[in-house]
Design a protein around this motif. Sequence first.
Motif, PDB file in Angstrom:
ATOM      1  N   ARG A 142      -0.620  -0.967   8.386  1.00 22.56           N
ATOM      2  CA  ARG A 142       0.033  -0.677   9.667  1.00 22.56           C
ATOM      3  C   ARG A 142       1.505  -0.322   9.448  1.00 22.56           C
ATOM      4  O   ARG A 142       2.030   0.608  10.053  1.00 22.56           O
ATOM      5  CB  ARG A 142      -0.113  -1.885  10.591  1.00 22.56           C
ATOM      6  N   ASP A 143       2.125  -1.061   8.541  1.00 25.81           N
ATOM      7  CA  ASP A 143       3.525  -0.814   8.200  1.00 25.81           C
ATOM      8  C   ASP A 143       3.709   0.614   7.669  1.00 25.81           C
ATOM      9  O   ASP A 143       4.582   1.369   8.136  1.00 25.81           O
ATOM     10  CB  ASP A 143       3.951  -1.873   7.147  1.00 25.81           C
ATOM     11  N   VAL A 165       0.855  -1.195   0.000  1.00 25.08           N
ATOM     12  CA  VAL A 165       0.000   0.000   0.000  1.00 25.08           C
ATOM     13  C   VAL A 165       0.885   1.237   0.000  1.00 25.08           C
ATOM     14  O   VAL A 165       2.008   1.217   0.504  1.00 25.08           O
ATOM     15  CB  VAL A 165      -0.954   0.066   1.222  1.00 25.08           C
ATOM     16  N   LEU A 166       0.363   2.283  -0.578  1.00 22.34           N
ATOM     17  CA  LEU A 166       1.015   3.591  -0.527  1.00 22.34           C
ATOM     18  C   LEU A 166       0.088   4.512   0.249  1.00 22.34           C
ATOM     19  O   LEU A 166      -1.073   4.681  -0.118  1.00 22.34           O
ATOM     20  CB  LEU A 166       1.234   4.126  -1.950  1.00 22.34           C
ATOM     21  N   THR A 223      -3.962  -6.480   3.741  1.00 23.21           N
ATOM     22  CA  THR A 223      -3.917  -5.018   3.665  1.00 23.21           C
ATOM     23  C   THR A 223      -3.692  -4.437   5.057  1.00 23.21           C
ATOM     24  O   THR A 223      -3.031  -3.416   5.197  1.00 23.21           O
ATOM     25  CB  THR A 223      -5.207  -4.422   3.060  1.00 23.21           C
ATOM     26  N   GLY A 224      -4.215  -5.101   6.077  1.00 28.26           N
ATOM     27  CA  GLY A 224      -4.045  -4.608   7.451  1.00 28.26           C
ATOM     28  C   GLY A 224      -2.586  -4.513   7.852  1.00 28.26           C
ATOM     29  O   GLY A 224      -2.140  -3.512   8.422  1.00 28.26           O
ATOM     30  N   HIS A 251       4.198  -3.027   3.247  1.00 23.31           N
ATOM     31  CA  HIS A 251       4.153  -4.306   2.534  1.00 23.31           C
ATOM     32  C   HIS A 251       3.676  -5.435   3.430  1.00 23.31           C
ATOM     33  O   HIS A 251       3.859  -5.391   4.647  1.00 23.31           O
ATOM     34  CB  HIS A 251       5.547  -4.667   2.009  1.00 23.31           C
ATOM     35  N   PHE A 252       3.128  -6.432   2.796  1.00 21.26           N
ATOM     36  CA  PHE A 252       2.780  -7.663   3.500  1.00 21.26           C
ATOM     37  C   PHE A 252       3.337  -8.863   2.753  1.00 21.26           C
ATOM     38  O   PHE A 252       3.075  -9.064   1.578  1.00 21.26           O
ATOM     39  CB  PHE A 252       1.264  -7.830   3.621  1.00 21.26           C
ATOM     40  N   SER A 253       4.154  -9.646   3.447  1.00 21.63           N
ATOM     41  CA  SER A 253       4.610 -10.931   2.913  1.00 21.63           C
ATOM     42  C   SER A 253       4.177 -12.003   3.894  1.00 21.63           C
ATOM     43  O   SER A 253       4.431 -11.881   5.085  1.00 21.63           O
ATOM     44  CB  SER A 253       6.130 -10.972   2.793  1.00 21.63           C
ATOM     45  N   PRO A 254       3.508 -13.033   3.421  1.00 27.06           N
ATOM     46  CA  PRO A 254       3.009 -14.036   4.359  1.00 27.06           C
ATOM     47  C   PRO A 254       4.152 -14.875   4.931  1.00 27.06           C
ATOM     48  O   PRO A 254       5.163 -15.086   4.264  1.00 27.06           O
ATOM     49  CB  PRO A 254       2.102 -14.905   3.498  1.00 27.06           C
TER      50      PRO A 254
END
Lengths: 793, 161
Positions: free
Chosen positions: A550-551, A478-479, A545-546, A614-617
């Motif tokens: 948050r990041d 996300v930006l 996205t959460g 970013h989100f990486s699982p």
Amino acid sequence: MGVWDKEQYVREGVPSFQDERKFTQVGRSVPKVDSPAKVKGEAVYTDDMVLPGMVYGRIKRCTEYAHAKIKKIDCSKALAYPGVLAVITGEEAPNKWGIMPQVGNETVLAIDKVRFNGEGVAAVAAVDEETAEAACDLIEVEYDPLPVLLDPFESLQRAKEIQIHEDAPDNILHEGEQNYGDVDKAFAGCEYVLEREFKTNMPHQGFLEPHAALANYDPQSGHLRLWSSSQIAHYLHRQIADVLEMPMNKIRVTVPTVGGGFGGKGEACVNEFAACLLSRKIGRPVKVTFDRSEVFYTNKGRHPCHMKMKIGLDKDGYIQAVDFDNTLDKGAYAGWGVVVLFYSASMIHLPYKVPNARFRGRCVYTNKPSTGSMRGLGGVQPRFAMECMLDELAEMAGISPFELKMKNAVESGYTAVNNMYVPHTEYKRSLQKAVEKSGYLEKHGKLPFGKGIGLAGGYYITGTAYTLYMAYKPHTSVLLRVDTEGGVTLHCSAVDIGQGSNTVMAQMAAEALGIHFEDVHIQSHDTELGTFDLGTFASRLTYATGIAIRDAAEQINEKLKEIAANLLGCRADHLAIKDRKIYSVFEAERKSIEWEKVVEVAVNTVGSLAAMGHFSPPRRRGFDLTSGKRAQGANIGHSPTFGFSCQIFEVDVDLETGKIKVTRVTESGDMGTMINPMAADGQVEGSIVYNLGACLYEEQYFDENGIHLNPNFQDYKMPTIMDMPEMDINTLTDSYDPTAPFGAKETGEGAVQPTFPALVNAIYDAIGIRFTEVPITPEKVLKALKEKKEANE
Amino acid sequence: MKQLIALNINEQIYEVPVNPWDLLADVIRNKVGLIGTKKGCEQGDCGACTVLIDGQAVLSCLTLAIACQDKKITTIEGLAEQDGQLHPIQQSFVDRGAVQCGFCTSGMILSSKALLGSNPKPDLEEIKRALSGNLCRCTGYKKIIEAVEAASETMSKEGVK
């Protein structure tokens, strides 16, 4: 329910700046941001769009056969018809596509042969819809019919004689085996062993908005724009690039309002490719909207599964082994098949502790339309088998199904034998709550003949561990942009298909930034305006996205706090942001400043603020250098965390007509924090009625030649408001997953999991018949009642 | 053979050229440009195309446009106030979470409007019966019923029609 209960999050004596659970924006039942436009009829869906110079595309389909060689396609009459601008056939776009590129084997239009009834063989662009339709009728296709395979076992048996795909000599897309522990040894030591066979149906997603796509190729710049009703902007983007042989950066995919998906728009679709190809050919915008029959021909409904399952309990009622054999009816093309196969494999590992497990499965081609991803992908079928069998095993062991499930239920921190890890679960409390609220223990086995109550549990993933093509990039980015002009803008290409992700993202961004939900603008649904997101499937969006939000928000907060610290004359690490104020947690009365004021100073001194999140699982598979082995399992099926639920169905079986009336459903789910309780309830209520339909009414029928017999809503029966049971939703309001963003887990697909078995167990309680095939139509009920009566006589 | 007809939609007269076989749903969407009327099945099964004709809920995908001259047609766009304020039914659909994908919403709201127009205080069974021709695949219908009940309450309190 519905209204946020502030008290539930408050821990006595802990101030909000030390308690991450004291939310102000998360947990609010705010109306969805897009609902005012929707109630006014102003939301724009793809088919509502009109561009200057736009023309209409239509697919010519093979409606006569389900399996046939194409001898000849003659488009000359269609091309000569006034108003026709272009006609294309399969040869013009021969690149194969599929959501899993490793196995993708569909072409836009059939080349050489058709493999299911209704497959496209040509596409037309014309000045209006009537002309396009007339032109399709003028296309002459000569076929050479081939034998039709409709049953996966027949497909396997006759593979030497008839092959659906040349590169699949056994008519198998993929087969696999997984072994954990020693199943045979474990069964030998079991007190209760049960073996059963189950067969599930081929329901369709039944989204109300038919597929629609509008493409506009600009010959001058070489850029292509595509608007489409899709759940997977990114995967669509990739596949359009592959098929049209264009770089991704010359293609922009935008998703207008989506009228429902449930997985059915989770694959690229022929209308999208056809619109793009035709537009590139004629340099004008082309729109291709399906009618309802075309939606059924395209299909991608739920995989019918032929399942054999064996479960063993020890003398104390603990599960010792599960052996599962699954044959999936793939239909004509690969699509999601491999994923569904192995999801079904993973589903036996939760929500109960299973120390020994074996899976054997195969995904088999038939001459039916391709099956795909449907709400609760890969889970609904094995859950049906397993929960019904546990009901029967409980009876064998002389204990209540509730007791058996409580005994075996997993707990937080559990690692399954296949290496799947459950960081958090409140499954036991879900079981307890539903049992308590429904009076299950008082009613089960005690209701008069014809009335029954049944219990089942289930779980589902909160996003996947891997992309569908080999890549280790973040699954969501996300930006977050903060300035004095636009305020707060969140960019992310995630797609809201009605579940409410645009609203939930705004709530999470507001919570993380310490501002109000109304302050956040969402720029989503677009691969150019939005940053990367993998798509709307696998119940992944809230979690993925959460984390990314948050990041990004933490980076923005850090910058704002530094500036605020200077303005206030205090340490930045003493500052907290809540309710649009930045204040010192030690001197709040003296040292506090409006959030917007700090933003203004920031913009005036360093410029607009922006941060990527970013989100990486987390992934469980990999190479173990110590042992020199690759860790087995926990690939497909693994997830950052899991949602759990229990449903209790009460039914009334009409012994005269065989009709089953669901009178009441009591549900209790563990979805962690509800970001928006009203929207979360909507997911659960929708899930229950959704799968109630698939359990009792919905099936797609084909005649012996593979011709689709009910490609319309007249003959394909989905639940109406008359079929709605009383629903008592008791989502746990104090569940909180400390590893999840804001404590939130999945909700969109978990609640469809227990529906089949809870309903089927209730029918057993009512009439003493255990159904192992769905849908359970009145005919089947009457037949079973008759057989039961005859057997007793 | 196209002919020019006048349609009274949302109290505005539209003159549109139509073929005798043109369906009201298509004319409303493509010729008048009111896209709030949706087409989900084109066979009268889903109810997404519901409009009001002289206050009655009618499936516009099964109605010939040419047969609607001299009638009062209301589409979803005709419900809100002139100043953009939502009609109480629309407002309660928003407030009660009765909207998910939104594709059935226009039809649901107009069927509800027809019901409340003739029966301001319907009971549960009457609401169900009035909405039984409108499919919704998202909500499970519960919140839609709650929204209609709430709207009925507000409308009778405020005397709205």
